[in-house]
Enzyme design. Structure first.
Site, PDB file in Angstrom:
ATOM      1  CE  LYS A   1      -4.307   1.045   2.488  1.00 46.44           C
ATOM      2  NZ  LYS A   1      -4.945   0.836   3.799  1.00 46.44           N
TER       3      LYS A   1
HETATM    4  O1  G3P Z   1      -8.780   1.790   4.930  1.00 46.38           O
HETATM    5  C1  G3P Z   1      -8.628   3.104   5.360  1.00 46.38           C
HETATM    6  C2  G3P Z   1      -9.411   3.309   6.598  1.00 46.38           C
HETATM    7  O2  G3P Z   1      -8.857   2.571   7.632  1.00 46.38           O
HETATM    8  C3  G3P Z   1      -9.567   4.704   7.028  1.00 46.38           C
HETATM    9  O3  G3P Z   1     -10.700   4.725   7.805  1.00 46.38           O
HETATM   10  O4  G3P Z   1     -12.250   5.580   9.471  1.00 46.38           O
HETATM   11  O5  G3P Z   1      -9.791   6.121   9.629  1.00 46.38           O
HETATM   12  O6  G3P Z   1     -11.204   7.169   7.879  1.00 46.38           O
HETATM   13  P1  G3P Z   1     -11.000   5.976   8.736  1.00 46.38           P
END
Ligand code: G3P
Length: 217
Positions: A83
């Site tokens: 990634k």
């Molecule tokens: O896959 C990316 C994700 O983990 C981000 O999620 O909720 O931190 O915006 P969030």
């Protein structure tokens, strides 16, 4: 639509995996930090558990350093997807790592232009972040629809991996729009099974079963 689990918690992945609904796993530096585990060790364990792609994110900022980190991460297992962030250097790293035969997930995507560039450099997955756009009163789901349209116009094979998913509704909306993959925290995936009318109906059935003394085994 494929389901990826967005966590580095082994027990949570294992529970969903037993149900046969885990097509892959995504992690990021924040999720690794939350697990309190060594990145190489926990990523290896996840790769042993799950057959599908397991995204492991670089922490370097320059292309050369991202490539070096990506090569090391890719050695963990055959199902690693390296990634990289959607920066100019990240695109360069994506191009090199893809040409070396690795799966690459380009993350932190917030526009159709960024997604177009990721596809041009051969990304396996593009990760648009729905929730973080919604947090700013923008429309995360509209971005998924825009990328779907752009990719379909030209037959790009890069898979749309909807990320930053915060609710069960996000999952069904992604499926309706045609995201290839949605990655969500385990608790969001579990919430997809819930409905207040299911709970209410079941309570009534249980009450009637008790009254009628229904026994099966
Ligand atoms: O896959 C990316 C994700 O983990 C981000 O999620 O909720 O931190 O915006 P969030």
């Amino acid at each position: 639509m494929k389901f990826f689990v967005d966590t580095a918690e082994i027990d949570a992945i294992a529970e969903l995996n037993e149900l046969g609904i885990v097509d892959g796993v995504t992690t990021n530096p924040s999720l690794i930090a939350k697990s309190g585990r060594d990145i190489l060790e926990v990523t290896r364990e996840i790769c042993d558990l799950v057959d599908g792609p397991v995204s492991a994110e670089v922490v370097a900022l320059t292309a050369d350093e991202m490539i070096a980190e990506g090569r090391k991460l890719a050695k963990i297992a055959d199902n690693i997807a390296v990634k990289v962030p959607l920066t100019w250097d990240g695109l360069k790293a994506c191009n090199v790592l893809t040409n070396e035969g690795n799966m690459v997930n380009v993350t932190l995507c917030f526009s159709a232009n960024q997604a177009l560039l990721a596809a041009k450099v051969g990304a396996t997955f593009i990760s648009p972040f729905i929730g973080r756009l919604d947090d700013l009163n923008l429309d995360g789901m509209e971005l998924i629809a825009d990328i779907r349209e752009v990719y379909d116009n030209y037959g790009f094979e890069t898979q749309i991996l909807a990320a930053s998913i915060r609710s069960a509704n996000h999952m069904s909306d992604c499926a309706k729009i045609g995201a290839d993959v949605a990655t969500a925290p385990p608790e969001v995936i579990k919430k997809m099974a819930g409905h207040v009318l299911t709970d209410k109906g079941l309570a009534a059935f249980m009450e009637d079963a008790k009254k009628a003394n229904i026994k099966i085994v």
